[in-house]
Write a protein that holds these residues in place. Structure first.
Motif, short mmCIF file in Angstrom:
data_model
loop_
_atom_site.label_atom_id
_atom_site.label_comp_id
_atom_site.label_asym_id
_atom_site.label_seq_id
_atom_site.Cartn_x
_atom_site.Cartn_y
_atom_site.Cartn_z
N ASP A 85 0.95 -1.04 4.90
CA ASP A 85 0.59 0.23 5.54
C ASP A 85 -0.85 0.51 5.09
OD1 ASP A 85 0.84 2.62 6.90
OD2 ASP A 85 1.72 3.67 5.19
N ASP A 112 -0.02 0.12 -5.36
CA ASP A 112 -1.18 0.80 -4.78
C ASP A 112 -2.30 0.72 -5.80
OD1 ASP A 112 -1.38 2.91 -2.23
OD2 ASP A 112 -2.94 3.18 -3.75
N LYS A 139 6.78 5.69 2.86
CA LYS A 139 7.60 4.61 3.44
C LYS A 139 8.44 3.92 2.37
CE LYS A 139 4.37 4.41 7.11
NZ LYS A 139 3.45 5.33 6.39
N CYS A 169 0.89 -1.18 0.00
CA CYS A 169 0.00 0.00 0.00
C CYS A 169 0.92 1.22 0.00
CB CYS A 169 -0.88 0.01 1.23
SG CYS A 169 -1.95 -1.43 1.36
C1 LIG Z 1 -2.15 4.62 4.61
S1 LIG Z 1 -2.14 4.80 2.90
C2 LIG Z 1 -0.48 4.42 2.46
C3 LIG Z 1 0.51 5.50 2.78
C4 LIG Z 1 1.90 5.21 2.28
N1 LIG Z 1 2.38 3.90 2.61
C5 LIG Z 1 2.90 6.23 2.79
O1 LIG Z 1 3.75 5.93 3.61
O2 LIG Z 1 2.82 7.37 2.33
C6 LIG Z 1 -2.97 3.35 2.36
C7 LIG Z 1 -2.91 3.13 0.88
O3 LIG Z 1 -3.52 1.89 0.58
C8 LIG Z 1 -4.02 1.95 -0.73
N2 LIG Z 1 -4.90 0.80 -0.94
C9 LIG Z 1 -6.17 0.60 -0.51
N3 LIG Z 1 -6.62 -0.62 -0.90
C10 LIG Z 1 -5.61 -1.20 -1.58
C11 LIG Z 1 -5.46 -2.46 -2.24
N4 LIG Z 1 -6.44 -3.35 -2.25
N5 LIG Z 1 -4.29 -2.73 -2.85
C12 LIG Z 1 -3.28 -1.81 -2.82
N6 LIG Z 1 -3.38 -0.61 -2.23
C13 LIG Z 1 -4.52 -0.32 -1.61
C14 LIG Z 1 -4.67 3.32 -0.76
O4 LIG Z 1 -4.83 3.78 -2.08
C15 LIG Z 1 -3.67 4.15 0.04
O5 LIG Z 1 -2.76 4.79 -0.81
#
Ligand SMILES: C[S@@+](CC[C@H](N)C(=O)[O-])C[C@H]1O[C@@H](n2cnc3c(N)ncnc32)[C@H](O)[C@@H]1O
Length: 447
Positions: free
Chosen positions: A327, A281, A263, A257
């Motif tokens: 994440d 993502d 990160k 994610c």
């Molecule tokens: C908390 S944010 C991540 C922040 C990022 N890791 C950072 O450090 O900036 C959660 C992310 O999960 C993604 N997400 C949600 N469902 C997902 C999926 N099924 N597969 C991949 N990414 C997903 C969202 O688009 C979002 O960008």
């Protein structure tokens, strides 16, 4: 809200720089306009404030600061103001939200409203009636004092127990600006020295060996350290969640994610640009923001993968990744210090769907991890259902994984005793001075 009267100023043509400051009445009108927009558009406060500043070229630096301060004061006290208005029986309006300030007597608002071209309209009968009978703050319930919707205040009491009052006060405070030093480009000592030489107050963060804390916000886009990729804004808690992965050079690592890559950048630096880091993502707009950041940071071992990454990842990597970071999307409740309006938009009814997605990601991520490899689950949430309860669920449903004690999980350099006991990292604004964050590391047994 303390207001001093400056000589009434006539603003000249809108769009041209004014020679006189805005009057207190004009500042009040601007604050009401901004609060109304934040509430009605459900927009982020900093964006609405910036947009107002851009279109209000008549406003000088002091006016901008005063209006922004008034807006944030209202937002950080929204719970009390909502409670005060509700206690009078009046309907909540953006105007009443701004005016329901216990520190400002009614006659001040009467004098300001309706006074001059740029003032807000005069108070009406309903407003006067409501503002005349605001209740005593001594009777305010916890949710109002904590600036949280009542049902959310109840949920977080389970997290904080005896520290609830202090934690919620800290969650409603201002966050410092934490920076992460990009170790592909430099080190903490040289960055600290440069910041101080530029006249910026700064100190090392106490827990993350990569972090520098600035008590006051500065504009990073003008700073050469930022432009040259030596620093990135990142809360110390988020740095620690990335550090818990303990990614190493030459490994295969998946950031499932990755979003805009906060990160991912930390992981690439830990890997010294060696090995492969898959950044995935399902939101292409967030991923689009990753590429320029990678370039600025000189991070070169990253494969960006979009929405449908999972089937391909499983074909290529099932049971082969050394480390997987999850994440996951969450309530974001741990970051409410940064955007005080967000807490009033949080809908507890959406929690079940979020929990379901988190479990789906945990199960998908687990499939990628090799025997002996590591899965890290992280949220920027303070809600137990998204944190410890999800970790419990994962262990109950994935017998091939065990919880990794924090003392064994950290890379060298993470020595703070507060985060070395047990096997769950729970960070809070009051206890640790960070965003609210949760992370747990799980190790897959050898086959
Ligand atoms: C908390 S944010 C991540 C922040 C990022 N890791 C950072 O450090 O900036 C959660 C992310 O999960 C993604 N997400 C949600 N469902 C997902 C999926 N099924 N597969 C991949 N990414 C997903 C969202 O688009 C979002 O960008």
């Amino acid at each position: 809200m303390c207001m001093t009267w400056r000589s009434p100023a006539k603003r000249r043509t809108i769009g041209r720089r004014a020679e006189a400051p805005m009057t207190p009445a004009a500042r009040l009108a601007a604050s009401i306009e901004i609060i109304a927009e934040i509430l009605q558009r459900a927009a982020a406060a900093d964006r609405v404030v910036t947009e107002w500043q851009r279109r209000s070229r008549f406003a000088g630096a002091k006016d901008r600061r005063a209006v922004a301060e008034m807006v944030y004061a209202v937002l950080r006290e929204q719970g009390m103001r909502r409670w005060r208005v509700a206690a009078t029986g009046a309907e909540l309006t953006p105007r009443l939200l701004v005016l329901a300030d216990a520190a400002t007597p009614l006659h001040v608002w009467r004098d300001l409203c309706g006074n001059g071209t740029y003032a807000p309209p005069a108070l009406d009968e309903t407003e006067i009636a409501a503002l005349s009978k605001l209740p005593s703050d001594e009777d305010a319930p916890l949710w109002a004092r904590a600036n949280l919707p009542p049902e959310v205040a109840e949920m977080v009491q389970a997290t904080f127990g005896a520290d609830t009052e202090m934690e919620l006060a800290a969650l409603n405070g201002r966050a410092p600006l934490d920076l992460r030093v990009n170790t592909l480009q430099g080190n903490r000592e040289m960055v600290l020295e440069q910041l101080r030489a530029d006249g910026i107050a700064a100190a090392f963060t106490p827990m993350s060996p990569l972090g520098i804390r600035l008590p006051e916000r500065v504009r990073l886009d003008m700073n050469s350290l930022y432009r040259d990729g030596l620093i990135e804004p990142q809360d110390e808690a988020a740095q620690l969640a990335g550090l818990l992965v303990d990614a190493k050079p030459d490994e295969t690592v998946v950031d499932l994610c990755a979003g805009a890559g906060g990160k991912t950048l930390l992981l690439a630096a830990a890997m010294r640009n060696q090995g492969v880091l898959h950044a995935c993502d399902n939101d292409p707009r967030r991923l689009a923001r990753l590429s320029p950041r990678l370039e600025r940071a000189h991070a070169r071992n990253i494969v960006i993968r979009d929405a449908d990454a999972m089937p391909d990842l499983l074909r290529e990597l099932e049971g082969n990744a050394d480390r997987v970071l999850l994440d996951v999307p969450c309530s974001g409740s741990g970051t409410w210090r940064r955007n005080p309006e967000a807490r009033w938009r949080y809908d507890p009814a959406s929690l079940d769907e979020v929990l379901r997605r988190q479990r789906g990601l945990l199960s998908d991520g687990a499939k990628l991890v090799r025997p002996g490899g590591r899965l890290v689950y992280a949220t920027c949430s303070i809600l137990p259902a998204e944190n410890g309860e999800q970790a419990d669920w994962f262990l109950a449903h994935h017998a091939e994984f065990t919880a990794l004690p924090l003392a064994e999980a950290w890379p060298a350099g993470v020595t703070d005793q507060r985060i070395r006991s047990g096997n769950r990292l729970v960070l809070t604004p009051y206890r640790h001075g960070t965003d609210g964050f949760f992370a747990a590391a799980f190790q897959r047994g050898q086959a």
